[in-house]
Design a protein around this motif. Structure first.
Motif, PDB file in Angstrom:
ATOM      1  N   GLY A 186      -2.066  -2.527   3.957  1.00  0.00           N
ATOM      2  CA  GLY A 186      -3.456  -2.083   4.014  1.00  0.00           C
ATOM      3  C   GLY A 186      -3.652  -0.734   4.658  1.00  0.00           C
ATOM      4  O   GLY A 186      -4.785  -0.314   4.876  1.00  0.00           O
ATOM      5  N   SER A 187      -2.579  -0.033   4.962  1.00  0.00           N
ATOM      6  CA  SER A 187      -2.683   1.294   5.572  1.00  0.00           C
ATOM      7  C   SER A 187      -2.160   2.344   4.599  1.00  0.00           C
ATOM      8  O   SER A 187      -0.984   2.313   4.218  1.00  0.00           O
ATOM      9  CB  SER A 187      -1.876   1.351   6.877  1.00  0.00           C
ATOM     10  OG  SER A 187      -1.753   2.683   7.336  1.00  0.00           O
ATOM     11  N   VAL A 188      -3.031   3.268   4.206  1.00  0.00           N
ATOM     12  CA  VAL A 188      -2.634   4.319   3.272  1.00  0.00           C
ATOM     13  C   VAL A 188      -1.545   5.195   3.873  1.00  0.00           C
ATOM     14  O   VAL A 188      -0.516   5.461   3.242  1.00  0.00           O
ATOM     15  CB  VAL A 188      -3.871   5.166   2.886  1.00  0.00           C
ATOM     16  CG1 VAL A 188      -3.448   6.424   2.123  1.00  0.00           C
ATOM     17  CG2 VAL A 188      -4.831   4.340   2.037  1.00  0.00           C
ATOM     18  N   THR A 189      -1.756   5.662   5.091  1.00  0.00           N
ATOM     19  CA  THR A 189      -0.799   6.572   5.722  1.00  0.00           C
ATOM     20  C   THR A 189       0.546   5.904   5.944  1.00  0.00           C
ATOM     21  O   THR A 189       1.606   6.473   5.640  1.00  0.00           O
ATOM     22  CB  THR A 189      -1.356   7.086   7.058  1.00  0.00           C
ATOM     23  OG1 THR A 189      -2.620   7.712   6.839  1.00  0.00           O
ATOM     24  CG2 THR A 189      -0.409   8.085   7.695  1.00  0.00           C
ATOM     25  N   LEU A 190       0.528   4.673   6.453  1.00  0.00           N
ATOM     26  CA  LEU A 190       1.779   3.966   6.717  1.00  0.00           C
ATOM     27  C   LEU A 190       2.542   3.709   5.425  1.00  0.00           C
ATOM     28  O   LEU A 190       3.765   3.894   5.366  1.00  0.00           O
ATOM     29  CB  LEU A 190       1.492   2.655   7.444  1.00  0.00           C
ATOM     30  CG  LEU A 190       2.709   1.795   7.777  1.00  0.00           C
ATOM     31  CD1 LEU A 190       3.681   2.564   8.649  1.00  0.00           C
ATOM     32  CD2 LEU A 190       2.277   0.504   8.456  1.00  0.00           C
ATOM     33  N   ALA A 191       1.844   3.284   4.373  1.00  0.00           N
ATOM     34  CA  ALA A 191       2.512   3.010   3.097  1.00  0.00           C
ATOM     35  C   ALA A 191       3.140   4.266   2.512  1.00  0.00           C
ATOM     36  O   ALA A 191       4.275   4.249   2.027  1.00  0.00           O
ATOM     37  CB  ALA A 191       1.507   2.416   2.103  1.00  0.00           C
ATOM     38  N   SER A 192       2.418   5.369   2.576  1.00  0.00           N
ATOM     39  CA  SER A 192       2.924   6.607   1.974  1.00  0.00           C
ATOM     40  C   SER A 192       4.136   7.152   2.721  1.00  0.00           C
ATOM     41  O   SER A 192       5.137   7.529   2.110  1.00  0.00           O
ATOM     42  CB  SER A 192       1.812   7.664   1.901  1.00  0.00           C
ATOM     43  OG  SER A 192       1.324   7.991   3.186  1.00  0.00           O
TER      44      SER A 192
ATOM     45  N   ALA B 143       0.091   9.091  -3.970  1.00  0.00           N
ATOM     46  CA  ALA B 143      -0.645   8.450  -5.064  1.00  0.00           C
ATOM     47  C   ALA B 143      -0.477   6.936  -5.028  1.00  0.00           C
ATOM     48  O   ALA B 143      -1.449   6.182  -5.150  1.00  0.00           O
ATOM     49  CB  ALA B 143      -0.165   9.009  -6.406  1.00  0.00           C
ATOM     50  N   GLY B 144       0.740   6.482  -4.849  1.00  0.00           N
ATOM     51  CA  GLY B 144       0.972   5.042  -4.815  1.00  0.00           C
ATOM     52  C   GLY B 144       0.267   4.356  -3.667  1.00  0.00           C
ATOM     53  O   GLY B 144      -0.221   3.220  -3.800  1.00  0.00           O
ATOM     54  N   SER B 145       0.169   5.036  -2.538  1.00  0.00           N
ATOM     55  CA  SER B 145      -0.457   4.424  -1.358  1.00  0.00           C
ATOM     56  C   SER B 145      -1.959   4.239  -1.518  1.00  0.00           C
ATOM     57  O   SER B 145      -2.587   3.562  -0.694  1.00  0.00           O
ATOM     58  CB  SER B 145      -0.178   5.281  -0.120  1.00  0.00           C
ATOM     59  OG  SER B 145      -0.908   6.496  -0.171  1.00  0.00           O
ATOM     60  N   LEU B 146      -2.546   4.813  -2.558  1.00  0.00           N
ATOM     61  CA  LEU B 146      -3.982   4.647  -2.809  1.00  0.00           C
ATOM     62  C   LEU B 146      -4.290   3.401  -3.631  1.00  0.00           C
ATOM     63  O   LEU B 146      -5.463   3.069  -3.821  1.00  0.00           O
ATOM     64  CB  LEU B 146      -4.526   5.879  -3.552  1.00  0.00           C
ATOM     65  CG  LEU B 146      -4.431   7.217  -2.827  1.00  0.00           C
ATOM     66  CD1 LEU B 146      -4.913   8.346  -3.744  1.00  0.00           C
ATOM     67  CD2 LEU B 146      -5.246   7.200  -1.542  1.00  0.00           C
TER      68      LEU B 146
END
Length: 443
Positions: free
Chosen positions: A357-363, A390-393
């Motif tokens: 659920g975290s964009v920054t962490l996932a990216s 892009a994927g983290s969105l």
């Protein structure tokens, strides 16, 4: 050690980080370090080399992005206190008119205003979006809600000095000016194209005002007023505009092979943002009370601290992945085509975001795991960073704090937020891969 074992250990590391965050409720920073320790030990690095990888990765990344993140967040906090955003939106309305407002508003939030920390930017701009949504005709609320979501989230991961973009550039050791140029192109294309798609769907019945909108703008979104005369828009925006122009000039000079010590110095993002920060401080001292300046700086330091730690441990994981030799293994499994590897980066980031659920962490996790191996495949790391962003969105949902802020601060119900945020930003996640893949084939 066999290829299968290395791949399995890497997969276990990613899954383990997700489980630690979701189930054990361990803070992401600690979970990432534990993941890096596991990967290093089970992959044969040994205790000493594992610790060296973790500390080296953290330290090297902080050398790259530490000051940039701190200066960017502080500059954004001061810009918010100077009232620049409200005046900028007013100029957009008068210049482009209500019809084009969602496109100009979303693009501005996603590019020019990315020095401001995402949650702060949202709280400041949401009241303006709510008020303006009633002035732009049918489906105005839907379009402004979508424009806000796209501007906040897309800009965060693509446009320097957005903290996600800075973290990605740091993890992959990219020139920040280059990240700014390629990221800005990707962001504007993605925001405008996705918003046009959402508008078309809304007009065909996708958006149901009776079910998806609240009857009144929430009281919480009333913009704070001040009795003090704030500086004019040109003066308020000057520090940020100067910093962005210097960064762009440095990147363009580098791309065209122009060598000048002055241009290289002033165009360095750290120096450019420092100049902007000093300029904002001078203007703030001239126009604002000392207490308000201190409050703005205090908020900036608080926000930048957690970003720095999370970004740094992302560098620890990236360095560990590099040291275990995953790159050489993957090289044998992919052709020189850029399509499949970049899609793999996108998928990993998307899965991580759905789970965490975290964009920054996932990216930064996706970039940290796969980024170090991409140069061996002949792929420019700039496109790895953009693909991870892009994927983290993909599928921003109820685990995201930004989702609930967008729902409560804008005139939309939870059902409406699932359409304007979750669905729309997920579409942006996919649409962004079009310019990314095209640029990867050309450059």
């Amino acid at each position: 050690m066999s290829d299968v074992v290395v791949f399995a250990n890497t997969a276990i590391t990613i899954v383990g980080v997700v489980v630690l965050i979701l189930r054990a409720k361990i803070t992401p920073a600690i979970a990432l370090v534990l993941g890096a320790i596991y990967l290093g030990l089970v992959s044969g690095l040994g205790p000493e080399r594992t610790v060296r990888s973790i500390t080296t990765g953290f330290g090297d990344l902080m050398t790259e992005v530490g000051l940039l993140i701190a200066f960017g967040v502080l500059l954004g906090s001061l810009m918010a206190s100077l009232g620049a955003i409200e005046k900028l939106v007013d100029v957009l309305v008068r210049t482009f008119g209500p019809r084009a407002l969602p496109y100009t508003f979303g693009s501005t939030v996603g590019t020019v205003l990315q020095s401001i920390f995402a949650d702060v930017l949202l709280v400041i701009t949401a009241p303006l979006a709510s008020r303006l949504s009633r002035q732009i005709g049918p489906h105005g609320a839907a379009r402004m809600c979508a424009a806000m979501a796209l501007g906040i989230e897309v800009g965060l991961v693509f446009v320097v000095p957005g903290v996600g973009a800075v973290a990605l550039a740091g993890v992959l050791d990219l020139p920040f000016g280059r990240m700014f140029l390629f990221g800005a192109v990707t962001a504007v294309f993605t925001i405008v194209t996705t918003l046009a798609l959402f508008t078309a769907l809304a007009r065909r019945g996708f958006w149901k005002p009776a079910l998806d909108e609240t009857e009144e703008v929430p009281v919480a979104d009333a913009a704070p007023e001040s009795d003090r005369p704030l500086p004019p828009l040109g003066l308020s925006l000057a520090p940020l505009a100067l910093a962005l122009l210097l960064i762009a000039a440095g990147a363009i000079a580098e791309m065209f092979g122009v060598t000048s010590p002055v241009v290289a110095f002033l165009g360095d993002p750290v120096i450019a943002l420092l100049i902007g920060l000093v300029g904002a401080l001078v203007i703030a001292r001239w126009t604002l009370p000392v207490e308000q300046i201190s409050g703005a700086l205090k908020r900036g330091f608080h926000e930048s601290g957690q970003i720095l730690i999370l970004t740094g441990v992302g560098g620890s994981l990236a360095q560990t992945v590099t040291d275990v030799g995953l790159g050489e293994l993957l090289k044998g499994y992919f052709s020189t085509s850029t399509v499949v590897p970049l899609l793999l980066v996108w998928v990993v980031a998307a899965v991580l975001h759905i789970a965490i659920g975290s964009v920054t962490l996932a990216s930064i996790t996706a970039a940290g795991v796969l980024g170090p191996v991409m140069p061996t495949l002949g792929i420019d790391p700039i496109f790895v960073a953009l693909a991870a962003g892009a994927g983290s969105l993909f599928v921003i949902h109820a685990t995201s704090n930004t989702f609930w802020l967008l729902q409560t601060l804008l005139p939309q119900t939870t059902r409406g937020a699932l359409k304007s945020v979750t669905f729309t930003v997920s579409c942006a996640s996919v649409i962004a891969m079009v310019p990314i893949q095209l640029m990867a084939l050309v450059f």
